[in-house]
Design an enzyme around this catalytic site. Structure first.
Site, short mmCIF file in Angstrom:
data_model
loop_
_atom_site.label_atom_id
_atom_site.label_comp_id
_atom_site.label_asym_id
_atom_site.label_seq_id
_atom_site.Cartn_x
_atom_site.Cartn_y
_atom_site.Cartn_z
N HIS A 86 0.81 -1.22 0.00
CA HIS A 86 0.00 0.00 0.00
C HIS A 86 0.84 1.27 0.00
O HIS A 86 0.29 2.37 0.06
CB HIS A 86 -0.93 -0.03 1.22
N LYS A 121 3.01 4.48 -1.16
CA LYS A 121 2.88 5.41 -2.28
C LYS A 121 4.02 6.41 -2.18
O LYS A 121 3.98 7.32 -1.36
CB LYS A 121 1.52 6.10 -2.23
N HIS A 165 -8.99 11.33 0.04
CA HIS A 165 -8.29 10.04 0.11
C HIS A 165 -7.03 10.19 0.96
O HIS A 165 -6.23 9.26 1.08
CB HIS A 165 -7.96 9.58 -1.31
N LYS A 206 -4.53 10.59 4.24
CA LYS A 206 -4.41 9.80 5.46
C LYS A 206 -3.49 10.56 6.41
O LYS A 206 -2.30 10.73 6.12
CB LYS A 206 -3.86 8.40 5.16
#
Length: 622
Positions: free
Chosen positions: A256, A258, A500, A502
């Site tokens: 996950h 990025k 989106h 976090k």
């Protein structure tokens, strides 16, 4: 299906044809999407290169790549395509029961379904008719999802030697509220011809779209989600592009992370930590957060230190876990012996990270045993970062958390207190020393879960179908012991757009009191118990000490056990189990204004009204 797949690969697909779909299907093993994008990218590459070598267009195992291998033919490429399609169809047939049974109500990570087996589920990102890729966008935003045609010189491009956090440009924000600088992918990457080498990691990748942002001759390593077996792999997928995947136990979990590391011909390195996947939707229709820092090349390399634990040393460890070493070796052995980073150990020795104030926090999927390993992963790594920046709460202060993300996990009071304990900067050893029965009976800590309500999603510019990458499951929300009282609405400061991003925002307050945020220029003592060994200070570049009011995390971690890990064992034999690969940065905060400036949601977040507010749950519509 097999013959149809081959026929589709031979169709004359124009780049713009990909933009007419209303639904983007993203499979965890990404066979269909990846193969279609691969064919398109190869066509683009062939059009841009006068005489490409046929050998570079064949996806193949690195083990089979020979330094002087003869050129492959189009027939061999199609044979590989055919074999891949056979394997995919067989795998899909074997897993169809699980895929069909699973609804698309899980997160974009599919990371918190505790009952999930080793197989991955298919999800769909749906767009309403008004948000098709033909949507009219202000010309100022047109580069948010496409390659730049600008002839800007390198000197005109901004540099970020001290690091910068911004939200991504978005086509649907309220212009009156969108007043701060933003990041576009074209601006982050800069001029194509200036990039000498790149390392990229993402969970969802639109290969043909991403391929546009680089010159066809530029070598690129892409870290991607493994297939359903979770096997480690290295493949040449495009001319000069290597795809590498890390291992996942039993095929469960997600890669996950990025990020991007962009190496320029001038010697400069640009480090990018993001919450956005490499698909145009994430850079145009939904809000994301990006941290960028430029790092200069050292005049003289320093000696390698295997004991180092700083920012580049953490990245080196992450690269090894992600199987980047094998990808670098494949590039150097074959066509690119002069890439700027031939070995992961060169990152710290060749580039000067002394101006990087951010602390890198990573989660590496797997079982980590013993304190040396445990403290480098998950929320215990966050604890170490909090301590290293001098942000331990101390005896007189409490830490209030605002945890904002795009996915909800399965929570227990024990796990949430375990996470909160690390966020205070307290010893994980002390936590494990406490009896399990006592830990299990603790009340919920001061945590605000910032997640969009159904009403917020419905009122957003793209409506309910714009919430396709935001996940909470109905069985989570309806569980008897689920912390519904901790939920607060997630509303963007930039208008009716969904996020989106976090983040974890930690602010200090006196125990039993309100948050003690102070102005950045104030020297007023905080209302806490003052002890010499518990003072929270940081040395600024000007050698002036400032008291901290908290810290903020930005990265790929959602507020879930799968992302941050579960701590178990004893103080003598700790164990950290982590499901996903995650990465992010932590920065100290010296004022309430600074906290408000970085946080992407409206603060203070509005608490859910019992009986009225419910979270956005996708499967309510399916």
């Amino acid at each position: 299906d097999h013959h149809r797949a081959i026929a589709l690969s031979l169709q004359d697909t124009r780049p713009s044809s990909m933009g007419t779909r209303d639904v983007i299907n993203v499979d965890d093993d990404s066979d269909d999407e990846f193969q279609a994008q691969l064919a398109q990218a190869l066509k683009l590459s062939a059009a841009q290169q006068p005489a490409p070598s046929a050998a570079t267009t064949e996806p193949q195992d690195i083990a089979d790549i020979k330094e002087n291998a003869p050129p492959a033919t189009t027939t061999s490429f199609l044979s590989d395509r055919a074999q891949l399609e056979k394997e995919r169809l067989a795998r899909q047939k074997r897993l169809r029961g699980d895929v069909n049974a699973g609804s698309n109500d899980n997160n974009d990570d599919d990371e918190d379904d505790e009952d999930r087996g080793p197989t991955a589920k298919r999800r769909a990102i749906e767009f309403p008719p008004s948000s098709k890729r033909r949507v009219r966008v202000d010309p100022a935003l047109s580069s948010a999802s496409g390659p730049s045609t600008s002839s800007r010189t390198t000197e005109m491009e901004p540099m970020f030697w001290n690091g910068e956090i911004r939200q991504t440009a978005n086509a649907h924000v309220d212009p009156r509220k969108d007043t701060k600088p933003t990041f576009r992918l074209t601006e982050i990457i800069g001029k194509k011809s200036d990039v000498k080498f790149a390392i990229i990691a993402g969970y969802c990748i639109d290969w043909a779209w991403l391929y546009h942002f680089f010159e066809p001759s530029t070598p690129v390593v892409v870290v991607a989600q493994p297939d359903t077996t979770g096997a480690r792999s290295v493949k040449e997928v495009l001319p000069n592009w290597i795809r590498t995947t890390p291992p996942l136990r039993g095929g469960r979990g997600c890669m996950h992370m990025k990020f991007m590391l962009l190496f320029y011909r001038t010697g400069r390195l640009r480090v990018v930590i993001s919450t956005a996947n490499f698909i145009d939707y994430d850079w145009r229709d939904i809000e994301n957060t990006v941290w960028v820092q430029d790092v200069p090349l050292r005049q003289t390399p320093i000696r390698y230190d295997h004991k180092a634990t700083d920012f580049p040393a953490t990245f080196e460890r992450v690269f090894k876990a992600l199987n980047v070493e094998a990808a670098l070796q494949a590039l150097t052995i074959n066509d690119h012996p002069d890439i700027p980073l031939p070995s992961v150990t060169d990152l710290r020795t060749k580039w000067d990270f002394s101006k990087v104030k951010a602390h890198l926090v990573a989660s590496v999927a797997g079982k980590h045993e013993g304190w040396p390993e445990v403290i480098r992963n998950g929320h215990t790594a966050l604890m170490k970062a909090v301590r290293d920046m001098g942000a331990r709460a101390g005896k007189g202060r409490e830490v209030e958390l605002e945890c904002q993300g795009s996915s909800i996990g399965t929570y227990s009071t024990q796990w949430m207190n375990e996470f909160h304990y690390s966020c205070r900067g307290e010893s994980a050893e002390d936590w494990l020393d406490q009896p399990k029965t006592r830990r299990a009976k603790l009340p919920w800590p001061p945590v605000k879960i910032v997640f969009p309500s159904l009403a917020t999603v419905q009122a957003s510019r793209l409506g309910e179908k714009g919430g396709g990458t935001i996940f909470c499951r109905s069985n989570q929300w309806q569980a008897e012991k689920f912390p519904r009282e901790l939920f607060h609405d997630s509303r963007s400061k930039r208008g009716p757009v969904l996020m989106h991003s976090k983040m974890v925002l930690a602010t200090f307050r006196p125990k039993g009191g309100q948050s003690t945020l102070v102005d950045s220029d104030s020297e007023t003592e905080s209302e806490t118990e003052s002890e010499s060994d518990e003072e929270v200070k940081i040395v600024e570049p000007k050698e002036r000490k400032k008291k901290l009011v908290g810290w903020i995390y930005v990265g790929s971690h959602n507020f879930t056990p799968s992302a941050w890990g579960n701590l178990s064992g004893s103080a003598f034999g700790p164990i950290m189990n982590i499901t996903n690969y995650e990465i992010g940065i932590v920065l100290p905060l010296t004022s309430g204004k600074e906290a408000d400036a970085i946080a992407c949601w409206e603060r203070p977040p509005r608490k859910y009204v019992p009986g009225k507010d419910v979270p956005w749950v996708r499967n309510l519509l399916e």
